[in-house]
Design an enzyme around this catalytic site. Structure first.
Site, short mmCIF file in Angstrom:
data_model
loop_
_atom_site.label_atom_id
_atom_site.label_comp_id
_atom_site.label_asym_id
_atom_site.label_seq_id
_atom_site.Cartn_x
_atom_site.Cartn_y
_atom_site.Cartn_z
N VAL A 13 37.59 69.26 69.19
CA VAL A 13 38.86 69.69 68.60
C VAL A 13 39.06 69.16 67.18
CG1 VAL A 13 39.99 69.93 70.83
CG2 VAL A 13 40.13 67.76 69.60
N GLY A 14 38.14 68.33 66.69
CA GLY A 14 38.28 67.81 65.33
C GLY A 14 38.73 66.37 65.26
N LYS A 15 38.50 65.60 66.32
CA LYS A 15 38.96 64.20 66.33
C LYS A 15 38.35 63.38 65.19
CE LYS A 15 37.67 62.96 70.40
NZ LYS A 15 37.08 64.26 70.79
N LYS A 37 34.40 53.41 67.18
CA LYS A 37 33.98 54.46 68.12
C LYS A 37 33.43 53.75 69.35
CE LYS A 37 32.93 58.78 69.23
NZ LYS A 37 33.87 59.91 69.27
N GLY A 170 43.36 69.88 64.55
CA GLY A 170 42.11 69.37 64.02
C GLY A 170 41.34 70.31 63.12
#
Length: 238
Positions: A13-15, A37, A170
């Site tokens: 989704v574009g995180k 991360k 996103g």
């Protein structure tokens, strides 16, 4: 705000681009920023992952990664397939807290959606956010189906006593369709907080200076940018 957890309504989704945009906006004000991360999946040991992408887009940002698995699967499944250790929620929280000692903002980017399992015990990014008492930013798709996914994510956050600070789209398309334009008005009513930005599709392909400019224009003042939800919706009437 010294800690922010970024989750998505789904995978892809574009995180990472939104995480980089938040980091770029903060760096633009002189803040020291780290991006953590906890679990990177789908890349080999010698390949660049999401943390490397953030570092490319935001020069000067610090990055850290806790575990990495080659298969593009949920972290718990990917770890089991390759016989590697799993990351624990407490380990994620400890790493984030350590980073706050030398940084003004630490952004923790999850893998996939909020309740994707980190380990065989069923711990998730939400558990790490609870340990950190951190606000959570939700990254959503712009298209049909995003309202239900956003509502479910917001409900899961609130059930755990977590405060969703808002939603960022996103990857906003150059030519949005009717559903996407209508979602601009509907997303803030889904229980995950106000709409706090819309990052243009393709932004991840920019260089550092261009990305920093795009980030400022794509994020609301709450996230360090200049984006205005009402003005944006007026440019994209349903």
């Amino acid at each position: 705000m010294s800690l922010l957890v970024v989750t998505g309504t789904d995978t892809g989704v574009g995180k990472t681009v939104v995480t980089a945009a938040v980091a770029a906006a903060a760096r633009d004000t002189g803040r020291r920023v780290a991006v953590l991360k906890p679990a990177q999946t789908g890349v080999a040991a010698d390949e660049p992952g999401d943390a490397a992408e953030v570092a490319r887009l935001v020069p000067g940002v610090s990055t850290a990664e806790l575990v990495r698995y080659p298969d593009p699967l949920a972290p718990a499944t990917a770890a089991a397939r390759c016989g590697a250790r799993c990351v624990r929620a407490e380990e994620v929280a400890d790493a984030a807290v350590r980073l706050t000692a030398d940084h003004d903002l630490v952004v923790v980017e999850g893998a996939g959606g909020l309740l994707v399992r980190l380990n065989a015990e069923g711990e998730t990014l939400a558990d790490a956010a609870v340990l950190l008492s951190a606000p959570v930013l939700v990254v959503a798709r712009p298209d049909l189906g995003t309202l239900n996914a956003t509502a479910l994510t917001g409900e899961a956050l609130r059930a755990r006593g977590l405060g969703p600070v808002g939603v960022v789209v996103g990857s906003w398309p150059r030519e949005p369709d009717l559903a996407q334009r209508c979602n601009l008005a509907d997303l803030p009513t889904m229980g995950a907080g106000p709409l706090l930005g819309a990052v243009p599709e393709g932004s991840g392909g920019l260089d550092g200076p261009a990305f920093a400019e795009t980030a400022r224009a794509a994020l609301a003042p709450d996230l360090g940018g200049t984006w205005d939800a009402a003005a944006f919706a007026a440019r994209h009437p349903a």
